[in-house]
Design an enzyme around this catalytic site. Structure first.
Site, PDB file in Angstrom:
ATOM      1  N   HIS A 131       0.865  -1.177   0.000  1.00  0.00           N
ATOM      2  CA  HIS A 131       0.000   0.000   0.000  1.00  0.00           C
ATOM      3  C   HIS A 131       0.907   1.234   0.000  1.00  0.00           C
ATOM      4  O   HIS A 131       2.008   1.198   0.563  1.00  0.00           O
ATOM      5  CB  HIS A 131      -0.844  -0.046   1.279  1.00  0.00           C
ATOM      6  CG  HIS A 131      -1.901   0.994   1.401  1.00  0.00           C
ATOM      7  ND1 HIS A 131      -1.638   2.276   1.794  1.00  0.00           N
ATOM      8  CD2 HIS A 131      -3.247   0.927   1.197  1.00  0.00           C
ATOM      9  CE1 HIS A 131      -2.775   2.963   1.835  1.00  0.00           C
ATOM     10  NE2 HIS A 131      -3.763   2.172   1.473  1.00  0.00           N
ATOM     11  N   GLN A 168      -4.133  -5.276   6.743  1.00  0.00           N
ATOM     12  CA  GLN A 168      -5.067  -6.199   6.072  1.00  0.00           C
ATOM     13  C   GLN A 168      -5.077  -7.579   6.701  1.00  0.00           C
ATOM     14  O   GLN A 168      -5.961  -8.388   6.412  1.00  0.00           O
ATOM     15  CB  GLN A 168      -4.711  -6.327   4.583  1.00  0.00           C
ATOM     16  CG  GLN A 168      -4.982  -5.082   3.786  1.00  0.00           C
ATOM     17  CD  GLN A 168      -6.454  -4.715   3.714  1.00  0.00           C
ATOM     18  OE1 GLN A 168      -7.339  -5.560   3.824  1.00  0.00           O
ATOM     19  NE2 GLN A 168      -6.723  -3.426   3.553  1.00  0.00           N
ATOM     20  N   CYS A 218      -4.666   2.313  -3.800  1.00  0.00           N
ATOM     21  CA  CYS A 218      -3.444   2.848  -3.170  1.00  0.00           C
ATOM     22  C   CYS A 218      -2.292   1.859  -3.299  1.00  0.00           C
ATOM     23  O   CYS A 218      -1.465   1.713  -2.391  1.00  0.00           O
ATOM     24  CB  CYS A 218      -3.657   3.203  -1.699  1.00  0.00           C
ATOM     25  SG  CYS A 218      -4.913   4.442  -1.443  1.00  0.00           S
ATOM     26  N   LYS A 242     -10.192  -1.579  10.494  1.00  0.00           N
ATOM     27  CA  LYS A 242     -10.240  -2.784   9.652  1.00  0.00           C
ATOM     28  C   LYS A 242     -10.795  -3.976  10.444  1.00  0.00           C
ATOM     29  O   LYS A 242     -11.069  -5.029   9.885  1.00  0.00           O
ATOM     30  CB  LYS A 242      -8.832  -3.154   9.163  1.00  0.00           C
ATOM     31  CG  LYS A 242      -8.047  -2.029   8.516  1.00  0.00           C
ATOM     32  CD  LYS A 242      -8.387  -1.832   7.067  1.00  0.00           C
ATOM     33  CE  LYS A 242      -7.394  -0.872   6.427  1.00  0.00           C
ATOM     34  NZ  LYS A 242      -7.884  -0.340   5.165  1.00  0.00           N
ATOM     35  N   ASP A 257       3.386  -4.445   8.216  1.00  0.00           N
ATOM     36  CA  ASP A 257       2.136  -3.702   8.102  1.00  0.00           C
ATOM     37  C   ASP A 257       0.990  -4.722   8.160  1.00  0.00           C
ATOM     38  O   ASP A 257       0.761  -5.455   7.204  1.00  0.00           O
ATOM     39  CB  ASP A 257       2.152  -2.931   6.776  1.00  0.00           C
ATOM     40  CG  ASP A 257       0.798  -2.306   6.434  1.00  0.00           C
ATOM     41  OD1 ASP A 257      -0.180  -2.536   7.170  1.00  0.00           O
ATOM     42  OD2 ASP A 257       0.733  -1.609   5.413  1.00  0.00           O
TER      43      ASP A 257
HETATM   44  N1  7TS Z   1      -1.533  -0.684   4.791  1.00  0.00           N
HETATM   45  C1  7TS Z   1      -2.398  -1.497   4.176  1.00  0.00           C
HETATM   46  C2  7TS Z   1      -1.964  -2.866   3.775  1.00  0.00           C
HETATM   47  C3  7TS Z   1      -3.703  -1.033   3.947  1.00  0.00           C
HETATM   48  O1  7TS Z   1      -4.567  -1.847   3.345  1.00  0.00           O
HETATM   49  C4  7TS Z   1      -4.087   0.262   4.354  1.00  0.00           C
HETATM   50  C5  7TS Z   1      -5.456   0.819   4.066  1.00  0.00           C
HETATM   51  C6  7TS Z   1      -3.136   1.042   5.014  1.00  0.00           C
HETATM   52  C7  7TS Z   1      -1.876   0.541   5.204  1.00  0.00           C
HETATM   53  C8  7TS Z   1      -3.459   2.411   5.531  1.00  0.00           C
HETATM   54  O2  7TS Z   1      -4.293   2.303   6.634  1.00  0.00           O
HETATM   55  P1  7TS Z   1      -4.885   3.619   7.333  1.00  0.00           P
HETATM   56  O3  7TS Z   1      -5.876   3.077   8.317  1.00  0.00           O
HETATM   57  O4  7TS Z   1      -3.742   4.325   7.966  1.00  0.00           O
HETATM   58  O5  7TS Z   1      -5.508   4.414   6.230  1.00  0.00           O
HETATM   59  N2  7TS Z   1      -6.082   0.205   2.981  1.00  0.00           N
HETATM   60  C9  7TS Z   1      -7.176   0.642   2.332  1.00  0.00           C
HETATM   61  C10 7TS Z   1      -7.735  -0.048   1.253  1.00  0.00           C
HETATM   62  O6  7TS Z   1      -7.313  -1.112   0.813  1.00  0.00           O
HETATM   63  N3  7TS Z   1      -8.792   0.622   0.799  1.00  0.00           N
HETATM   64  O7  7TS Z   1      -8.952   1.733   1.546  1.00  0.00           O
HETATM   65  C11 7TS Z   1      -7.943   1.746   2.498  1.00  0.00           C
END
Ligand code: 7TS
Length: 403
Positions: free
Chosen positions: A120, A200, A361, A223, A197
């Site tokens: 991501h 997911q 992303c 999530k 990370d």
């Molecule tokens: N890393 C991964 C693997 C992610 O899927 C996401 C968000 C992030 C980091 C960032 O997370 P945040 O909570 O700091 O925003 N992924 C997604 C997605 O797949 N669709 O919308 C957000």
């Protein structure tokens, strides 16, 4: 697992979109929130809203106890050795930036960092900014056509110049589960640290940070049935102590004079300012909620949904699934020949079905496949086989309309 009963916990699943029952398949972007978690937030604001760590008064003490109680729930869930190794953040992105900005003080020109092709943007961009600042070099573990990392190439990238490896546990765009144990062990063998990370992975897999022997593990509550704006940075005590604070301000100090400030111990050193108190407490409630169902039960049911949906979608002529790793979470990224993913997504929305379309992303993955994006359906334990049938029918309808 009693999915009918579970669905009653999620008020939003009762609503209609465009006159149809909502089918929510955008769980990889954010999961829905059960009443039990929503009630925790309401209870905080109705009954004991106060700043933490600051007051002698009862409300402040209750808020502090609930917030620290949530930290302990997170510690237990991820099996961290100590509660102070659990740092509250606003989410995964914030957690990664704490490490990438701190690492600026640890790196010199020519040091190497390793990322994977499956990341991501939030696990790419902060590190590029760090490389610009320090002169360190970013190396990439490549992927193959199936969406699996090429581990022989990883072996070749590792050297005594490698200082940090950062890889996601699960790819958001493809659902690939990465071999993080091997990645961690090999990095440690050359003296590098590892950040995983887990954004997911957390909804599907319970990571044991001590068994993994990982240096940093990060994720977001939203999530895993928690609210937005709260997440966690787990770090080994020694690793976190090596890093400077990320932000200066209240709560993160031991003593302040105009001549000199000393910093607080973990976890407060990384928690400047008033945090998202209700969010932290609700994160704890979200973990209670999924643990009551059982992470193994969740994973098993979602795997059944994934198999069912994959087989059904593949019957559609011209449909290609991206990411066919042997180990996958319940994410299907696909396109239909000659049709833009956005057009399929729009028709699905008209039929009440929420999916994400675009690059998710993760532009380097789209570049690898030479596509502008995909349609991504991502499932959760509150989804049903009937909902998958509805989506498959809707995709067929969309294809008829668009081809
Ligand atoms: N890393 C991964 C693997 C992610 O899927 C996401 C968000 C992030 C980091 C960032 O997370 P945040 O909570 O700091 O925003 N992924 C997604 C997605 O797949 N669709 O919308 C957000």
């Amino acid at each position: 697992m009693n999915v009918t009963k579970i669905r009653k916990d999620f008020p939003v699943l009762n609503r209609e979109v465009n006159g149809r029952p909502l089918v929510y398949f955008d769980n990889a972007a954010t999961s829905q929130t059960p009443t039990q978690v929503i009630n925790t937030i309401v209870d905080y604001y109705e009954n004991y809203n106060a700043n933490i760590h600051r007051g002698v008064h009862a409300l402040s003490q209750e808020a502090t106890d609930a917030y620290e109680g949530a930290r302990q729930k997170i510690q237990k869930h991820f099996n961290a050795a100590h509660p102070y190794e659990v740092i509250f953040t606003s989410g995964t992105t914030h957690a990664i930036n704490i490490i990438s900005s701190g690492y600026a003080e640890l790196l010199k020109e020519g040091d190497e960092l390793i990322v994977s092709a499956l990341e991501h943007h939030s696990n790419i961009v902060p590190w590029q900014m760090l490389c610009q600042k320090t002169g360190a070099l970013l190396k990439v573990i490549p992927m193959n056509e199936d969406g699996v990392l090429i581990m022989d190439a990883y072996d070749e990238l590792l050297s005594d110049r490698t200082k940090l490896v950062f890889v996601n546990h699960v790819s958001n765009a493809l659902g690939t589960v990465n071999p993080i144990e091997e990645i961690i062990n090999k990095a440690h063998a050359v003296g590098a640290e590892v950040l995983i990370d887990g954004a997911q992975a957390s909804p599907h897999i319970k990571a044991d940070v001590q068994a993994l022997n990982v240096d940093y593990y990060v994720t977001s509550a939203h999530k895993i049935c928690g609210p937005t704006g709260i997440g966690v940075l787990y770090g080994k005590e020694a690793a976190l102590n090596r890093l400077p604070p990320y932000q200066g301000g209240g709560e993160m100090i031991a003593e302040v004079t105009f001549e000199k400030t000393t910093y607080a111990d973990l976890p407060h050193k990384f928690e400047a300012g008033t945090p998202n108190i209700a969010g932290g407490i609700a994160f704890g409630a979200a973990l209670d909620y999924v643990n009551a169902i059982g992470m193994e039960n969740i994973a098993k049911y979602e795997a059944e949904l994934l198999t069912y949906a994959t087989l059904a979608l593949k019957q559609i002529p011209g449909l290609k699934v991206y990411g066919v790793a042997p180990e996958k979470t319940a994410v299907i990224s696909f396109n239909v020949e000659g049709i833009h993913p956005y057009d399929i997504g729009s028709i699905l929305d008209k039929l009440g079905i929420a999916v994400r379309t675009g690059h998710h992303c993760a532009q380097p993955i789209m570049d690898f496949y030479k596509i502008p994006g995909t349609v991504r359906a991502s499932f959760s334990f509150y989804n049903t086989f009937q909902e998958i049938d509805a989506m498959v029918d809707a995709v067929k309808k969309a294809v008829q309309m668009l081809q």
